[in-house]
Design an enzyme around this catalytic site. Sequence first.
Site, PDB file in Angstrom:
ATOM      1  N   HIS A  23       0.972  -1.339  -0.303  1.00 33.90           N
ATOM      2  CA  HIS A  23       0.027   0.121   0.194  1.00 33.90           C
ATOM      3  C   HIS A  23       1.322   1.338  -0.053  1.00 33.90           C
ATOM      4  O   HIS A  23       1.380   1.578   0.474  1.00 33.90           O
ATOM      5  CB  HIS A  23      -0.586   0.416   1.140  1.00 33.90           C
ATOM      6  CG  HIS A  23      -1.833  -1.361   0.978  1.00 33.90           C
ATOM      7  ND1 HIS A  23      -3.062  -1.285   0.524  1.00 33.90           N
ATOM      8  CD2 HIS A  23      -1.942  -2.045   2.130  1.00 33.90           C
ATOM      9  CE1 HIS A  23      -3.058  -1.989   1.108  1.00 33.90           C
ATOM     10  NE2 HIS A  23      -3.403  -3.605   1.211  1.00 33.90           N
ATOM     11  N   CYS A  35      -2.093   5.652  -4.729  1.00 33.80           N
ATOM     12  CA  CYS A  35      -2.795   4.108  -5.067  1.00 33.80           C
ATOM     13  C   CYS A  35      -3.759   4.182  -5.565  1.00 33.80           C
ATOM     14  O   CYS A  35      -3.837   3.496  -6.629  1.00 33.80           O
ATOM     15  CB  CYS A  35      -3.666   4.186  -3.700  1.00 33.80           C
ATOM     16  SG  CYS A  35      -4.433   2.273  -3.804  1.00 33.80           S
TER      17      CYS A  35
END
Length: 112
Positions: A23, A35
């Site tokens: 992430h 992201c």
Amino acid sequence: MIKATITRSKADESITSFQMTGHAEFAEKGQDLVCAGVSAVVFGSVNSIIALTGLDPLLDIGEEGGYFSFEMPVDTDPVSFEKAQLLLEGMVVSLETIERDYHDYVRISTKK
């Protein structure tokens, strides 16, 4: 951090697969533009490959996010293969652009 590994053929440098893990943690979930950018590039590229080439790549998408795997089908005809390669190379260029601006959150590596 998002880590992308692009696997290329030793014979001709074509992209045979890629894997994304992790992430970005640039911002809170739902607000993370790194992201969102990486996801848009990867999903857009894979969806384009499927729609424009008719290929059925092997995909593995983690249920909770943070994992994506793509593998070219073995029995790909040359025309579809070349189209897919162009789309995959475009994906790599876009990911490298994100990496250049957000290198603390995205890393791209290549292996053969």
